[in-house]
Design a protein around this motif. Structure first.
Motif, PDB file in Angstrom:
ATOM      1  N   THR A   4       0.849  -1.197   0.000  1.00  0.00           N
ATOM      2  CA  THR A   4       0.000   0.000   0.000  1.00  0.00           C
ATOM      3  C   THR A   4       0.880   1.241   0.000  1.00  0.00           C
ATOM      4  O   THR A   4       2.099   1.148   0.136  1.00  0.00           O
ATOM      5  CB  THR A   4      -0.858   0.032   1.262  1.00  0.00           C
ATOM      6  OG1 THR A   4       0.027   0.034   2.379  1.00  0.00           O
ATOM      7  CG2 THR A   4      -1.756  -1.179   1.358  1.00  0.00           C
ATOM      8  N   ALA A   5       0.260   2.398  -0.109  1.00  0.00           N
ATOM      9  CA  ALA A   5       1.001   3.647  -0.060  1.00  0.00           C
ATOM     10  C   ALA A   5       1.695   3.755   1.292  1.00  0.00           C
ATOM     11  O   ALA A   5       1.098   3.509   2.330  1.00  0.00           O
ATOM     12  CB  ALA A   5       0.060   4.825  -0.261  1.00  0.00           C
ATOM     13  N   PHE A   6       2.968   4.054   1.275  1.00  0.00           N
ATOM     14  CA  PHE A   6       3.809   4.155   2.470  1.00  0.00           C
ATOM     15  C   PHE A   6       3.818   2.864   3.272  1.00  0.00           C
ATOM     16  O   PHE A   6       4.104   2.870   4.455  1.00  0.00           O
ATOM     17  CB  PHE A   6       3.410   5.359   3.340  1.00  0.00           C
ATOM     18  CG  PHE A   6       3.838   6.650   2.708  1.00  0.00           C
ATOM     19  CD1 PHE A   6       5.115   7.142   2.919  1.00  0.00           C
ATOM     20  CD2 PHE A   6       2.987   7.326   1.852  1.00  0.00           C
ATOM     21  CE1 PHE A   6       5.535   8.310   2.299  1.00  0.00           C
ATOM     22  CE2 PHE A   6       3.402   8.485   1.229  1.00  0.00           C
ATOM     23  CZ  PHE A   6       4.677   8.988   1.453  1.00  0.00           C
ATOM     24  N   ASP A   7       3.466   1.783   2.556  1.00  0.00           N
ATOM     25  CA  ASP A   7       3.612   0.461   3.149  1.00  0.00           C
ATOM     26  C   ASP A   7       2.843   0.318   4.457  1.00  0.00           C
ATOM     27  O   ASP A   7       3.273  -0.361   5.378  1.00  0.00           O
ATOM     28  CB  ASP A   7       5.105   0.204   3.418  1.00  0.00           C
ATOM     29  CG  ASP A   7       5.466  -1.192   2.977  1.00  0.00           C
ATOM     30  OD1 ASP A   7       4.543  -1.929   2.629  1.00  0.00           O
ATOM     31  OD2 ASP A   7       6.656  -1.520   2.985  1.00  0.00           O
ATOM     32  N   LYS A   8       1.719   0.990   4.549  1.00  0.00           N
ATOM     33  CA  LYS A   8       0.928   0.917   5.773  1.00  0.00           C
ATOM     34  C   LYS A   8       0.050  -0.326   5.746  1.00  0.00           C
ATOM     35  O   LYS A   8      -0.067  -0.979   4.731  1.00  0.00           O
ATOM     36  CB  LYS A   8       0.046   2.147   5.884  1.00  0.00           C
ATOM     37  CG  LYS A   8       0.861   3.398   5.984  1.00  0.00           C
ATOM     38  CD  LYS A   8      -0.011   4.564   6.325  1.00  0.00           C
ATOM     39  CE  LYS A   8       0.891   5.728   6.647  1.00  0.00           C
ATOM     40  NZ  LYS A   8       0.244   6.802   7.300  1.00  0.00           N
ATOM     41  N   LEU A  68      -5.324   7.453   3.000  1.00  0.00           N
ATOM     42  CA  LEU A  68      -4.521   7.850   1.840  1.00  0.00           C
ATOM     43  C   LEU A  68      -5.211   7.375   0.573  1.00  0.00           C
ATOM     44  O   LEU A  68      -5.343   6.172   0.359  1.00  0.00           O
ATOM     45  CB  LEU A  68      -3.137   7.216   1.932  1.00  0.00           C
ATOM     46  CG  LEU A  68      -2.162   7.827   2.928  1.00  0.00           C
ATOM     47  CD1 LEU A  68      -0.894   7.005   2.969  1.00  0.00           C
ATOM     48  CD2 LEU A  68      -1.849   9.253   2.557  1.00  0.00           C
TER      49      LEU A  68
END
Lengths: 155, 574
Positions: free
Chosen positions: B179-183, B573
């Motif tokens: 995912t975005a920013f690996d969250k 996000l």
């Protein structure tokens, strides 16, 4: 001096997907890194999902997602440096600072960046700390260099 | 323009613009594929489908290479077979190799390819993938270590759902999907639809398992364990258990659930009828009292989360009605509890859904009363099949039974909820009756039926002309909503389902995705409707009794407390 996001994108009117990388580069130039907030803003401006922007940005070594440390260490991983052992220099550096390339130490003092070639092959393996070059570094000398900076701080 | 190409020394007819794979498939020649999905733009990334171009001696990907005149191809030359085998061996080289403990064993594309290519020993040893398991989502478990980077999930998430919660991160051998920013997936824009699970060739994407809680409840003599199953379940389980796809096995499911040990077996189609009663009352109220229009259905939890993230302007348009699952949950722990003299906290409520987003919906804060959740555990169609196997039920040798009263009688309108357009059709039947006092002729709205991505209908109810729209696939929904935002005023009621085809194509359905199976399920639902004696929700005797004895009237104060909910903007996000 930080430029506002609006001022950056003013240079890219009617921007499409292909402006993504130049915009990210400009942001990193100004802020030193790509923050979550700036990814959201770029996403809204270009109508690209944040996951895609993060995907593109992580594809390239040049982008970092944490602010740089007070001492920003660039480790050259060009051909000449590689042949003379820059891989083990980087490894040692990561071990010593307990961070990976692209990260910043918790105290905010050091950050590591891997660069393709600094253009100082005659000095290989070479690292560059805040613009200051260190030639022919070894696993041993790298610790000294770091410790010197650390001592400077603790004084 | 058509011409001939030579495949395996045979001349085959090919049309300009087609890919090699199109021609091969049409002529019964099978080449293995991994990253390829029908109706999607080919990525050609896995290279499983390579064939040998005899004119150049090169290997080309059949899925993405367009046919050319005078082309000469071999699909299974030694070079091709060797190359495919190496690809599979390389994919296996960094794979965790825990097939014996994997939920997808026996149902895994990678395993199948390894078998097809006769791989019996480890020729290539690689560094094993070592990515963290993402357990954060309440619906979907992500295990990037098992991912082979085919990218099908990324394509589905972007093109069918318009969500793009996940994408390829990093580069080369460090690539993975995240995912975005690996969250965690729980704080991403993921709407939990589960379509990614359906297309995943391995167990990199699976649903969150609720088995232990259910098994514990079944063992506990102090708990009354009740179960409900969604309208789409009875026509979707068939092929998982060896029946003909689309076969309605409602009675067998009732019997099997009782054999497993559930104390009461209820049919969610009953609360689908209840949803219709509330929703049509709400629609009439909105039309007559200048409420926010168009009204949009709220049955699909993936759509609801999508709206809360992506199209927040439309939150006031969404019907305040809970979904049938949550209405059933609320009614079980109030009306049923009261009627059977059981304390709500002693009831363990399980629901069987064709959907992974329902797992998320059940744990939403709004779906609790006095700290007790209305639905305690949710399992998917796939998990139900697993449950039936686990408890050793011989599904082919049990007698059909009927569901329990008072929450088990349904009209066929409630049953139609399983297919795209079904909620619309059911709602219109009741709205028509309420506004005109007469039933809709034939009860049918043929224009609302079928798997088309978007259907628009103009309908005259008395002197009122209303515009209806039915969409499936959230990317398609977004297009319609953009039109409305831009000023379209001719639509008053919209049904939105996240999954292609509606719940019969849901993310919790059997893995082997085949459009023909979805069509079979849909036709089975229409058959049930044709044969039914009660075709409208307002004639369901148990619904009438529920209102008389307990709820009062649609949109009344008790309904409001139990059956309606609210939505709010989510900060994720995007």
């Amino acid at each position: 001096m930080k430029t506002s996001f609006e001022a950056i994108v003013k240079n890219y009117p009617n921007a499409k997907n292909d402006s993504l990388i130049p915009i990210l580069q400009k942001i990193q130039d100004d802020e030193g890194y790509i923050s979550e907030n700036s990814v959201i803003k770029v996403g809204e401006y270009l109508k690209i999902p944040t996951s895609k922007i993060y995907g593109v940005a992580t594809f390239y070594n040049q982008f970092r997602f944490e602010p740089t440390g007070k001492y920003h260490i660039q480790v050259c991983r060009g051909t000449a440096c590689h042949v003379l052992g820059s891989a083990s220099v980087l490894q040692e550096l990561e071990k010593h600072l307990k961070i990976k390339a692209g990260q910043t130490s918790r105290d905010g003092l050091f950050s590591i960046e891997v660069v393709a070639c600094i253009g100082a092959c005659g000095l290989a393996p070479v690292i560059c700390v805040n613009g200051e070059f260190f030639a022919k570094v070894t696993k041993e000398s790298i610790k000294e260099i770091i410790d010197n900076y650390r001592n400077k701080e603790s004084k | 323009m058509s011409f001939q190409i030579e495949v395996n020394n045979r001349n085959l007819e090919a049309n300009k613009g087609e890919t090699i794979l199109d021609v091969l498939n049409r002529n019964g020649i099978k080449v293995p594929t991994l990253c390829h999905m029908k109706d999607f733009f080919p990525s050609g990334s896995c290279r499983m489908c390579v064939v040998e171009n005899l004119r150049t001696g090169k290997l080309i990907t059949a899925c993405s290479y367009p046919v050319e005149e005078r082309m000469k191809i071999k699909t299974h030359s030694p070079k091709v077979i060797e190359s495919r085998k190496t690809i599979v061996e390389l994919l296996l080289s960094n794979h965790p190799d825990d097939c014996l403990f994997c939920v997808r064993t026996g149902n895994c594309d990678l395993q199948k390819l390894a078998k097809e290519h006769n791989i019996t020993e480890r020729r290539i040893t690689g560094v094993k993938n070592n990515h963290n398991l993402d357990l954060s989502s309440s619906s979907i478990v992500r295990d990037p270590a098992k991912c082979i980077l085919c990218g099908r999930c990324v394509q589905v998430c972007e093109q069918v759902m318009g969500v793009s919660a996940i994408d390829f991160l990093n580069r080369g051998s460090n690539s993975y999907i995240g995912t975005a920013f690996d969250k965690g997936l729980n704080v991403s824009s993921c709407v939990n639809c589960g379509q990614c699970i359906l297309v995943c060739p391995t167990a990199a994407l699976t649903e969150k398992n609720h088995f232990p809680g259910i098994q514990e409840a079944l063992r506990n003599p102090e708990k009354t364990v009740v179960v409900q199953y969604a309208p789409a379940i009875t026509v979707s389980l068939a092929e998982e258990l060896g029946f003909k796809p689309g076969k309605d096995i409602n009675g067998i499911i009732n019997a099997a659930l009782r054999l497993i040990g559930f104390n009461k077996v209820f049919d969610t189609s009953f609360t689908a009828d209840l949803t219709i009663m509330e929703e049509s009352a709400e629609l009439i109220d909105r039309i007559q009292n200048n409420g926010v229009l168009p009204m949009i259905t709220s049955c699909c939890p993936a759509w609801v989360k999508y709206a809360e993230e992506f199209v927040t302007d439309f939150i006031p348009n969404i019907s305040s009605c809970k979904s049938p699952q949550q209405m059933m949950g609320a009614v079980i722990k109030s009306y049923f509890a009261e009627k059977s003299n059981i304390k709500p906290e002693d009831i363990y409520s399980v629901s069987i859904m064709p959907c992974t987003a329902k797992k998320f919906e059940a744990q939403r804060e709004e779906m609790t009363h006095n700290g007790i959740s209305d639905v305690d555990a949710v399992i998917t169609t796939r998990e139900l099949a697993q449950f039936i196997r686990l408890y050793g039920i011989d599904i082919h040798n049990i007698e059909p039974e009927i569901a329990d009263s008072p929450l088990g009688v349904r009209s066929s309108a409630g049953k139609l909820f399983g297919a795209t357009g079904g909620v619309m059709e059911a709602a219109v039947r009741t709205t028509y009756y309420k506004l005109t006092g007469e039933e809709l002729i034939n009860f049918r709205i043929p224009e609302a039926r079928g798997l088309k991505k978007r259907k628009e209908i103009k309908l005259k109810i008395g002197d009122l002309e209303i515009g209806l729209a039915v969409v499936n696939g959230l990317a398609n929904a977004k297009i319609l909503l953009d039109e409305i935002k831009a000023g379209r005023k001719d639509i008053h009621f919209i049904e939105i389902m996240a999954c292609p085809g509606g719940c019969i194509g849901g993310g919790g359905q059997p893995i082997e995705f085949d459009e023909n199976n979805v069509i079979a399920r849909m036709n089975s639902l229409y058959d049930i409707d044709d044969r039914a004696t009660i075709k409208v929700s307002h004639k369901n005797p148990d619904i009438i009794e529920l209102y008389n004895q307990f709820l009062g009237k649609p949109l009344g104060s008790k309904s409001h407390k139990l059956l309606h909910t609210k939505y709010c903007k989510r900060d994720v996000l995007l």
